[in-house]
Scaffold this motif. Structure first.
Motif, PDB file in Angstrom:
ATOM      1  N   ILE A  80       0.857  -1.188   0.000  1.00  0.00           N
ATOM      2  CA  ILE A  80       0.000   0.000   0.000  1.00  0.00           C
ATOM      3  C   ILE A  80       0.893   1.239   0.000  1.00  0.00           C
ATOM      4  O   ILE A  80       1.710   1.424   0.904  1.00  0.00           O
ATOM      5  CB  ILE A  80      -0.933   0.027   1.225  1.00  0.00           C
ATOM      6  N   ASN A  81       0.729   2.078  -1.012  1.00  0.00           N
ATOM      7  CA  ASN A  81       1.525   3.304  -1.120  1.00  0.00           C
ATOM      8  C   ASN A  81       0.611   4.502  -1.353  1.00  0.00           C
ATOM      9  O   ASN A  81      -0.415   4.394  -2.032  1.00  0.00           O
ATOM     10  CB  ASN A  81       2.523   3.188  -2.276  1.00  0.00           C
ATOM     11  N   PHE A  82       1.010   5.650  -0.794  1.00  0.00           N
ATOM     12  CA  PHE A  82       0.189   6.853  -0.863  1.00  0.00           C
ATOM     13  C   PHE A  82       0.832   7.943  -1.709  1.00  0.00           C
ATOM     14  O   PHE A  82       2.057   8.064  -1.780  1.00  0.00           O
ATOM     15  CB  PHE A  82      -0.039   7.425   0.543  1.00  0.00           C
ATOM     16  N   VAL A  83      -0.027   8.740  -2.323  1.00  0.00           N
ATOM     17  CA  VAL A  83       0.330  10.046  -2.874  1.00  0.00           C
ATOM     18  C   VAL A  83      -0.629  11.033  -2.215  1.00  0.00           C
ATOM     19  O   VAL A  83      -1.848  10.817  -2.218  1.00  0.00           O
ATOM     20  CB  VAL A  83       0.163  10.098  -4.406  1.00  0.00           C
ATOM     21  N   CYS A  84      -0.104  12.098  -1.609  1.00  0.00           N
ATOM     22  CA  CYS A  84      -0.934  13.029  -0.841  1.00  0.00           C
ATOM     23  C   CYS A  84      -1.089  14.359  -1.573  1.00  0.00           C
ATOM     24  O   CYS A  84      -0.113  14.919  -2.080  1.00  0.00           O
ATOM     25  CB  CYS A  84      -0.320  13.269   0.535  1.00  0.00           C
ATOM     26  N   VAL A  85      -2.319  14.860  -1.594  1.00  0.00           N
ATOM     27  CA  VAL A  85      -2.640  16.116  -2.273  1.00  0.00           C
ATOM     28  C   VAL A  85      -3.438  16.990  -1.313  1.00  0.00           C
ATOM     29  O   VAL A  85      -4.309  16.486  -0.593  1.00  0.00           O
ATOM     30  CB  VAL A  85      -3.469  15.854  -3.555  1.00  0.00           C
ATOM     31  N   TYR A  86      -3.149  18.293  -1.298  1.00  0.00           N
ATOM     32  CA  TYR A  86      -3.881  19.188  -0.403  1.00  0.00           C
ATOM     33  C   TYR A  86      -4.201  20.499  -1.107  1.00  0.00           C
ATOM     34  O   TYR A  86      -3.564  20.874  -2.097  1.00  0.00           O
ATOM     35  CB  TYR A  86      -3.092  19.443   0.883  1.00  0.00           C
ATOM     36  N   LEU A  87      -5.207  21.217  -0.570  1.00  0.00           N
ATOM     37  CA  LEU A  87      -5.680  22.456  -1.184  1.00  0.00           C
ATOM     38  C   LEU A  87      -5.076  23.701  -0.549  1.00  0.00           C
ATOM     39  O   LEU A  87      -4.767  24.670  -1.238  1.00  0.00           O
ATOM     40  CB  LEU A  87      -7.212  22.540  -1.078  1.00  0.00           C
ATOM     41  N   HIS A  88      -4.948  23.707   0.785  1.00  0.00           N
ATOM     42  CA  HIS A  88      -4.531  24.915   1.508  1.00  0.00           C
ATOM     43  C   HIS A  88      -3.276  24.631   2.339  1.00  0.00           C
ATOM     44  O   HIS A  88      -3.235  23.635   3.068  1.00  0.00           O
ATOM     45  CB  HIS A  88      -5.647  25.398   2.440  1.00  0.00           C
ATOM     46  N   PRO A  89      -2.287  25.504   2.293  1.00  0.00           N
ATOM     47  CA  PRO A  89      -1.038  25.283   3.046  1.00  0.00           C
ATOM     48  C   PRO A  89      -1.107  25.814   4.475  1.00  0.00           C
ATOM     49  O   PRO A  89      -0.217  26.531   4.931  1.00  0.00           O
ATOM     50  CB  PRO A  89      -0.011  26.062   2.212  1.00  0.00           C
ATOM     51  N   TYR A  90      -2.189  25.476   5.200  1.00  0.00           N
ATOM     52  CA  TYR A  90      -2.344  25.989   6.563  1.00  0.00           C
ATOM     53  C   TYR A  90      -1.232  25.460   7.466  1.00  0.00           C
ATOM     54  O   TYR A  90      -0.888  24.281   7.422  1.00  0.00           O
ATOM     55  CB  TYR A  90      -3.697  25.583   7.143  1.00  0.00           C
ATOM     56  N   LYS A  91      -0.691  26.351   8.283  1.00  0.00           N
ATOM     57  CA  LYS A  91       0.380  25.983   9.209  1.00  0.00           C
ATOM     58  C   LYS A  91       0.046  26.494  10.603  1.00  0.00           C
ATOM     59  O   LYS A  91      -0.675  27.473  10.741  1.00  0.00           O
ATOM     60  CB  LYS A  91       1.712  26.553   8.715  1.00  0.00           C
TER      61      LYS A  91
ATOM     62  N   ILE B 176       6.864  10.316   0.953  1.00  0.00           N
ATOM     63  CA  ILE B 176       5.548  10.194   0.332  1.00  0.00           C
ATOM     64  C   ILE B 176       5.338  11.423  -0.550  1.00  0.00           C
ATOM     65  O   ILE B 176       5.485  12.555  -0.073  1.00  0.00           O
ATOM     66  CB  ILE B 176       4.439  10.107   1.397  1.00  0.00           C
ATOM     67  N   PRO B 177       5.026  11.252  -1.838  1.00  0.00           N
ATOM     68  CA  PRO B 177       4.798  12.412  -2.707  1.00  0.00           C
ATOM     69  C   PRO B 177       3.723  13.334  -2.132  1.00  0.00           C
ATOM     70  O   PRO B 177       2.666  12.868  -1.696  1.00  0.00           O
ATOM     71  CB  PRO B 177       4.344  11.780  -4.026  1.00  0.00           C
ATOM     72  N   LEU B 178       4.008  14.637  -2.126  1.00  0.00           N
ATOM     73  CA  LEU B 178       3.097  15.628  -1.547  1.00  0.00           C
ATOM     74  C   LEU B 178       2.884  16.741  -2.569  1.00  0.00           C
ATOM     75  O   LEU B 178       3.836  17.400  -2.988  1.00  0.00           O
ATOM     76  CB  LEU B 178       3.688  16.184  -0.254  1.00  0.00           C
ATOM     77  N   ILE B 179       1.631  16.951  -2.961  1.00  0.00           N
ATOM     78  CA  ILE B 179       1.309  17.894  -4.034  1.00  0.00           C
ATOM     79  C   ILE B 179       0.325  18.937  -3.529  1.00  0.00           C
ATOM     80  O   ILE B 179      -0.690  18.600  -2.908  1.00  0.00           O
ATOM     81  CB  ILE B 179       0.696  17.149  -5.242  1.00  0.00           C
ATOM     82  N   HIS B 180       0.616  20.200  -3.809  1.00  0.00           N
ATOM     83  CA  HIS B 180      -0.274  21.307  -3.450  1.00  0.00           C
ATOM     84  C   HIS B 180      -1.032  21.764  -4.694  1.00  0.00           C
ATOM     85  O   HIS B 180      -0.423  22.175  -5.680  1.00  0.00           O
ATOM     86  CB  HIS B 180       0.552  22.467  -2.877  1.00  0.00           C
ATOM     87  N   ILE B 181      -2.360  21.688  -4.655  1.00  0.00           N
ATOM     88  CA  ILE B 181      -3.183  22.242  -5.733  1.00  0.00           C
ATOM     89  C   ILE B 181      -3.320  23.742  -5.483  1.00  0.00           C
ATOM     90  O   ILE B 181      -4.013  24.168  -4.560  1.00  0.00           O
ATOM     91  CB  ILE B 181      -4.570  21.562  -5.786  1.00  0.00           C
ATOM     92  N   LYS B 182      -2.652  24.545  -6.284  1.00  0.00           N
ATOM     93  CA  LYS B 182      -2.609  25.990  -6.060  1.00  0.00           C
ATOM     94  C   LYS B 182      -3.742  26.735  -6.759  1.00  0.00           C
ATOM     95  O   LYS B 182      -3.982  27.911  -6.473  1.00  0.00           O
ATOM     96  CB  LYS B 182      -1.261  26.535  -6.530  1.00  0.00           C
ATOM     97  N   GLU B 183      -4.412  26.070  -7.685  1.00  0.00           N
ATOM     98  CA  GLU B 183      -5.521  26.709  -8.390  1.00  0.00           C
ATOM     99  C   GLU B 183      -6.610  27.125  -7.401  1.00  0.00           C
ATOM    100  O   GLU B 183      -6.832  26.445  -6.395  1.00  0.00           O
ATOM    101  CB  GLU B 183      -6.103  25.753  -9.437  1.00  0.00           C
TER     102      GLU B 183
END
Length: 374
Positions: free
Chosen positions: A33-44, A56-63
């Motif tokens: 089992i392998n993950f690719v993670c995607v998120y909408l907002h870079p909240y910190k 783990i690949p981490l992708i930010h959807i900036k649109e």
């Protein structure tokens, strides 16, 4: 098996914390089992570094626009060819649903809160209308989801009522890492009974009722409120000032590591009007804390009345005061209830249980879909 997971953000909320926890551990413990993670907002602050450190690949959807995000997410699906697409929280769920049209991947959603609880209060008529429209969109597009994961039965039942239909769901309760090397409890040098609640300062957390319940116990009980400021902060702090409670109530703010604070408390309290599966209560149980909780379905799902918890009716400050007084007058009960909290945690809510449950959830639906196609 490759899982593409989309979430609003990897900030440090309860749903985010549980999601990252099972992603990291499932990814590590299950080679298939392998993950690719995607998120909408870079909240910190957030869990972004932990994800990347585990490769783990981490992708930010900036649109910004909805359809631009759907287009971008469809492109990510095309790029990574996942077996399962899993979304968490409403904005992400809607993007995932519209991305599913015309595709053959398995689409999964997590149900993490009672979003349309009757206990929600709206600041204006416009917000109430907006919530109604969101609920309508949610219900009408829910058919685009193949399987649901729910954090608890109360949440699942909520959505069965909202969607007004049966759907495929599996309950995997939130789990927490069993604390190790717990620091020694310092105790309150003043002799006060120390209450602690972990809660964003929002209306749904019922904090004003908790402050009202504190009034009869000046100089006898200390309350610590741990969590981010929110829409209720100004009202809460004004109430404390107006009633000269500054020596009895402490607004502690947000902490990454809440173990020392919870460990030093005598009693954990939650006055919430509604929840998902209350992760903060589970964390308190892992540290042997006796509980005082509002009598809502979500709290009854994790605690046992008169064994590790005293329940009170939501919004009932007088009844909450009575429960505080019971522990104030019977310190032996604290130890008895605390020991039972630890037992229940070990039986049901360890992180290992959640990891095993999520891995089996993925594997079962994957095998089921593969069998049906053959």
């Amino acid at each position: 098996m490759k899982i593409l997971l989309l979430i609003n953000s990897f900030g440090r909320g309860g749903a985010e914390k549980s999601t990252v926890s099972f992603i990291l551990k499932v990814n590590k413990q299950y080679e298939n089992i392998n993950f690719v993670c995607v998120y909408l907002h870079p909240y910190k602050p957030g869990f972004y570094d932990e994800i990347e450190q585990n490769k783990i690949p981490l992708i930010h959807i900036k649109e910004k626009g909805f359809f631009s995000r759907v287009k971008r997410f469809k492109g990510i699906i095309e790029e990574f060819h996942p077996d399962i697409v899993h979304s968490v929280l409403f904005d992400s769920n809607l993007i995932s649903r519209f991305s599913s049209i015309g595709r053959n991947e398995i689409f999964v959603e997590s149900l993490v809160n009672k979003t349309y609880s009757k206990d929600r209060e709206y600041q204006s008529r416009n917000i109430q209308i907006k919530s109604y429209l969101i609920k309508l969109i949610d219900k009408s597009s829910s058919y685009l989801v193949d399987y649901f994961h729910s954090v608890g039965f109360a949440v699942a039942n909520h959505y069965l009522e909202v969607y007004n239909r049966k759907f495929n769901y599996t309950v995997v309760e939130r789990g927490r890492l069993k604390p190790i090397n717990i620091p020694e409890k310092k105790g309150n040098v003043s002799g006060k009974l120390t209450l602690l609640t972990l809660a964003r300062q929002e209306y749904q957390k019922g904090l004003l009722y908790l402050l009202e319940a504190m009034l009869p116990f000046r100089n006898m009980v200390q309350l610590q409120i741990v969590g981010r400021e929110g829409s209720a902060t100004e009202e809460l702090k004004e109430y404390v000032r107006r009633n000269n409670m500054e020596n009895d109530v402490e607004f502690c703010g947000y902490f990454d590591d809440i173990v020392p604070l919870v460990n030093n408390a005598d009693v954990y309290v939650s006055a919430s009007l509604y929840e998902g599966l209350p992760g903060s209560v589970i964390e308190a149980m892992s540290l042997k804390k006796p509980l005082i909780l509002s009598d809502i379905e979500e709290h009854r799902e994790v605690a046992i009345e008169n064994e590790n918890v005293l329940f009170f009716q939501p919004k009932n400050s007088r009844e909450l005061s009575e429960k505080i007084e019971i522990f104030l007058n019977d310190r032996k009960l604290l130890k008895k209830f605390g020991s039972r909290s630890m037992e229940i945690f070990n039986e049901r809510f360890t992180e290992d249980s959640m990891i095993k449950g999520m891995a089996e959830f993925y594997l079962n639906i994957f095998e089921k879909e593969k069998t049906s196609k053959n």
